[in-house]
Design a protein around this motif. Structure first.
Motif: not given
Length: 529
Positions: A37, A39, A43, A231, A234-235, A442
């Motif tokens: 993923n 981010g 997230r 999120q 990040t998106s 992470d």
């Protein structure tokens, strides 16, 4: 062999910021992310109960909202929008009183006035001081060291006397700063609680600036959250990068920086593939991982390796998310409208809490930073309910026994129950992230450390991550540190990534790039040999 102008290691927000800026300059960019993923610590997900969205790691973004780096990316064009809770933050004292910061200055002043006559006006004065320098201060914070242009603007604004007084304020502990600015405990705790978002104690030099910065950003902007969860930041960064031709490859951990004649030529990934970087490699990973694991001692000067032995992590973290089937039943309703609530300690209690951390002990009375996410953004859970989290710090250790973590979560919930009787009966789902869980999710959160290294003064500015230039340049030409381990450190503001991208662009310029290389190499020789 895969090829791109730049290879960016890590799709955390700093890596994505760096990739976007290089793509804006027309570079081809490949981002290699070790996990499934993007981010990093920015997230969201559903981890407690159906319909309850949690921000999994970071949450509330005054620095991200105010950052000129993030604003310059215009992420609103890629779906990012912001919202605020009715109140910014409330610090609940053990005796039940509450100090609240609201974006309306008069409301904040009234709260602080309850603790000492005149503290309302004193808060206004502190805020006026902030407003006089806020834009220049943000420029100083979020540009490479030394911040020449922003520093000159700040000096012109303050003149000699003002600059000296500000310099003094920047090195005060938050206890000393609070005592100088205010008479009552409420305003002092508003600053101190903000300072403890870092790993600094109320007594440590330099802690005051963090408290002042976060509190005054809250007064000016609030502590916003993205609509729809963390999120969305990040998106938006991913969408912006992909719209400019950048690529992200997931589940692809980098194991080695490929170096030839002292220059970064690319990277090797765990699957054995080599990736060629025609212009630069940028690493959004912690400094020890980059230098010791990916570069290797061969390419590091002797003093550089010695200095790395003294790199210090910030504290470990335990974070708990709860799904609550109603609003939290606070004893003091002043906390009900705040996005962030600080609870569990007065000023002396914060000092005792920090002292336990300093001597490598688990604090028996944890100080909690708590987020009421549905209060800040109703999309986080069904109407009338609350998606809530709290975290607290532990000493930095790589390994914790499961029983120790479970016992500490019980202490955290006891603090909550004391301030909100009946809270436990309303919980319909819970998720616990121990320090090891945070690092598993992470890898940059080593041992549950959120800041990429301590925020203490001995590891800031030109001392971050080790004594040097305070810049993203490394002893390997065309390799740049783009993570929170670099100046200006932790927080979701994008500055380390932006600084690394700017350095890569400066190194690549046809007419001045060789001069840049020579200057950096000369400085490194002077410092590390």
């Amino acid at each position: 062999m895969e090829r791109a102008d730049a290879i960016v290691i890590g799709a955390g927000h700093n890596g994505l910021v760096a990739a976007n800026l290089l793509a804006d300059a027309g570079w081809s960019v490949e981002v290699l992310e070790a996990t499934p993923n993007p981010g990093g610590a920015v997230r969201s997900g559903y981890v407690t109960a159906p319909g309850y969205l949690s921000d999994l790691f970071s949450s509330f973004y005054p620095l991200g909202y105010a950052s000129p780096v993030m604003r310059g990316l215009e992420l609103g064009e890629h779906g990012l929008s912001w919202t605020n809770a009715p109140d910014v933050l409330t610090h609940l004292l053990p005796d039940g009183r509450a100090a609240t910061v609201n974006r309306d200055l008069e409301t904040t002043m009234a709260s602080m006035e309850q603790f000492a006559p005149g503290d309302g006006e004193r808060w206004r004065h502190a805020y006026d001081d902030w407003r006089d320098v806020s834009q220049q201060m943000l420029g100083v914070l979020f540009t490479p060291f030394p911040p020449v242009r922003a520093g000159l603007e700040l000096a012109r604004e303050l003149k000699v006397g003002g600059a000296l007084r500000l310099a003094r304020r920047l090195v005060l502990s938050v206890r000393e700063l609070g005592a100088e600015l205010f008479e009552g405990e409420g305003a002092q705790l508003a600053l101190a609680g903000c300072a403890l978002h870092t790993d600094l104690s109320p007594e440590e030099a330099g802690g005051g600036v963090y408290g002042w910065l976060l509190a005054m950003l809250g007064q000016e902007y609030g502590w916003p959250v993205p609509v729809g969860g963390a999120q969305q930041i990040t998106s938006a960064l991913v969408a912006r990068l992909e719209s400019r031709g950048g690529r992200i490859t997931y589940d692809t951990p980098v194991t080695r920086i490929l170096v030839a004649r002292g220059k970064a030529m690319g990277v090797r990934t765990a699957d054995g593939r080599n990736w060629r970087a025609r212009r630069a490699v940028l690493a959004d990973v912690p400094a020890p991982a980059l230098y010791l694991d990916m570069v290797g001692e061969r390419w590091l000067p002797g003093r550089f390796r010695e200095d790395l032995e003294f790199f210090r992590w910030d504290g470990a973290t335990v974070k708990v998310d709860w799904a609550v089937n109603g609003k939290i039943p606070w004893k003091n309703p002043a906390a009900a409208g705040s996005g962030t609530v600080h609870l569990g300690a007065d000023l002396n209690g914060l000092t005792r809490y920090a002292a336990h951390l300093a001597v490598d002990e688990m604090p028996p009375d944890p100080f909690l930073l708590l987020g009421q996410m549905t209060t800040a953004d109703p999309s986080h859970s069904p109407e009338g309910t609350e998606s809530v989290w709290a975290y607290t710090h532990l000493p930095h250790r790589r390994h914790w026994a499961a029983d120790d973590i479970a016992a500490h979560v019980q202490r955290m919930e006891a603090v909550l129950e004391e301030h909100a009787p009946g809270f436990g009966r309303m919980v319909v789902g819970r998720n616990v992230f121990s320090p090891a869980d945070l690092e598993r999710e992470d890898p940059s959160l080593v041992g549950g450390a959120l800041g990429g290294g301590t925020a203490a003064a001995f590891q800031q500015l030109f001392l971050r991550p080790i004594p040097g230039l305070g810049r993203p340049d490394t002893p390997v030409d065309r390799l740049f540190l783009a993570s929170a381990s670099a100046h200006p450190g932790g927080g979701v503001h994008g500055a380390p990534g932006a600084n690394a991208a700017r350095a890569a662009l400066a190194r690549d310029r046809m007419l001045t790039g060789r001069l840049y290389e020579a200057a950096i190499a000369s400085a490194h020789r002077a410092i590390y040999r």
